[in-house]
Enzyme design. Structure first.
Site, PDB file in Angstrom:
ATOM      1  N   GLU A  12       0.752  -1.102  -0.055  1.00 42.04           N
ATOM      2  CA  GLU A  12      -0.133   0.200  -0.078  1.00 42.04           C
ATOM      3  C   GLU A  12       0.834   1.222  -0.009  1.00 42.04           C
ATOM      4  OE1 GLU A  12      -4.094  -1.100   2.277  1.00 42.04           O
ATOM      5  OE2 GLU A  12      -2.567  -0.202   3.542  1.00 42.04           O
ATOM      6  N   CYS A  13       0.627   2.063  -1.233  1.00 47.94           N
ATOM      7  CA  CYS A  13       1.350   3.460  -1.098  1.00 47.94           C
ATOM      8  C   CYS A  13       2.906   3.328  -0.844  1.00 47.94           C
ATOM      9  CB  CYS A  13       0.726   4.398  -0.053  1.00 47.94           C
ATOM     10  SG  CYS A  13       1.174   6.163  -0.283  1.00 47.94           S
ATOM     11  N   GLY A  14       3.413   3.513   0.318  1.00 48.07           N
ATOM     12  CA  GLY A  14       4.806   3.547   0.418  1.00 48.07           C
ATOM     13  C   GLY A  14       5.342   1.877   0.082  1.00 48.07           C
TER      14      GLY A  14
END
Length: 440
Positions: A330-332
């Site tokens: 997720e994201c990073g």
């Protein structure tokens, strides 16, 4: 539930961001806890940093309540975490009535809606710097804006002098609004921040001393007895099913680079029987070889890109796992699964290479808001066609995103966004942080 019935509560909110409500929240949590109360903290809205601060201040896990992303059943299940507490204290996000323009599953995402659903009166934290009696006009407007919401009183923040306090109090008295406290201006009470808000609780150089200082400050300048007496509450929505775990044994990256996971997800997975196996990529630890799934949460990989690129045991373990079993980021975490990450100085750091994604922090662009995703293909825990709700918040720019789109992704108003997520083999990733699944 306790013998006292459902615990009463309060919403700590403000007219806008930056007024000091987090300082008030942490000080209040610690002061009430020190006085022997069992305090259940909550955060209204999609914030994955503040709950860790709440837990440090109260000794009890804090959970997000989000009426845009959550249906009534999940909202009720999370609210039920207050069972056994003496009082609930929730921290609002942004201004009290701020939300999105289009209704979600339960509302528009405002702190006012959360307070209304829980029957909590609002304590309004007002930054009175640069004004005196005029602050009362702001407070009175908030008190009258929604007739079905109770403003328990105001806490004046950043008061410049005793004379300034007297003038502000005079205005509040004329407006008929109780003043629950007046906090003198102090520059040393500001929590450190970076581009996504506060630094993480684990990164604070002396968090315990800071929180104890906030509590002492509030105890000196706020009427704690009046705040406790103002707390009210009603039975929350009927509790439904919590989040289903995406696998039985989940290797979860957890350190200063990977910590942005909503508490209700981890608690829900654990209570449903899943085994959480934490590991630290920054310590160059590989995910557990017996895990069914590797999950890389968001965080601040851009601050540690060089260390992550050199973490060979972590990267090799990740690649080995992906040969036969699912990996999700997720994201990073999604960025780390990609081909490369360009830091703010323009240095390119090779990442895991399990996806073709290349992202840059040299070209900063804010991506912020709720997301509704219709999965084009399956991801861990969810079949193709499932509809997920989450929130996106980052400053990176996509340079390359060559893999198959994971989902059709839309903002809160239904407009499509380019951050569709990706899939390649057993590896998936999204820029949004998962909050809930529609219909489950």
């Amino acid at each position: 539930m306790t013998d006292r019935g459902w615990p009463p509560g309060l919403m700590i909110s403000a007219p806008a961001s930056g007024t000091g409500k987090t300082t008030v929240m942490l000080g209040l949590l610690r002061a009430l806890t020190d006085d022997g109360l069992v305090v259940q903290p909550f955060k209204s809205g999609p914030d994955y940093i503040d709950p860790a601060f709440h837990r440090a201040a109260s000794g009890r896990a804090s959970f997000n309540l989000d009426n845009w992303a959550m249906g009534e059943g999940l909202f009720g299940a999370i609210a039920a975490r207050a069972a056994g507490a003496d009082i609930c204290v929730a921290e609002g996000s942004m201004g009290l009535f701020d939300g999105v323009a289009s209704r979600g599953l339960g509302g528009f995402g405002s702190s006012a809606e959360t307070a209304r659903a829980m029957g909590w009166p609002v304590v309004l934290v007002i930054d009175v710097s640069g004004q005196a009696q005029s602050a009362a006009a702001t407070a009175l407007g908030f008190a009258r804006y929604a007739a079905d919401l109770t403003i328990a009183g105001v806490i004046l923040n950043r008061v410049a002098s005793p004379r300034h306090e007297r003038l502000v109090r005079l205005g509040m008295e004329q407006a008929g609004l109780p003043v629950l406290g007046a906090l003198p201006r102090r520059g040393d009470l500001t929590l450190p921040e970076r581009h996504l808000g506060l630094i993480q609780a684990v990164e604070h150089p002396d968090l315990e001393t800071a929180i104890a200082g906030y509590a002492a400050f509030l105890r000196q300048h706020v009427d704690l007895s009046a705040i406790i007496a103002a707390a009210r509450g009603s039975q929350p929505p009927q509790a439904g099913r919590g989040p289903r775990p995406p696998a039985q044994r989940i290797a979860l990256a957890r350190d200063a680079a990977f910590s942005f996971t909503y508490p209700h997800l981890l608690e829900g997975w654990h209570e449903a029987g899943a085994e959480i196996l934490p590991f630290s990529p920054l310590a160059d630890e590989a995910p557990d070889a017996g895990a069914d799934l590797v999950w890389l949460p968001g965080g601040y990989p851009e601050l540690h890109a060089g260390r992550l690129a050199a973490a060979t045991r972590f990267l090799d373990g990740l690649r080995q796992h992906a040969l036969t079993r699912p990996v999700h980021g997720e994201c990073g975490g999604y960025m780390v699964l990609g081909q490369a990450l360009v830091d703010s100085q323009g240095v390119t750091h090779p990442m895991a290479g399990l996806l073709g994604l290349v992202t840059s922090y040299q070209q900063r662009r804010l991506h912020l808001g709720y997301r509704r995703a219709v999965l084009s293909t399956a991801m861990p825990g969810h079949l193709a066609g499932a509809v997920l709700r989450g929130h996106e918040f980052h400053y990176s720019t996509i340079l390359e995103q060559p893999d198959s789109a994971l989902a059709a992704v839309f903002d809160a108003d239904g407009s499509p966004v380019a951050e569709t997520g990706s899939r390649r083999g057993n590896v998936t990733g999204t820029f949004f942080h998962l909050i809930a699944t529609e219909g489950g």
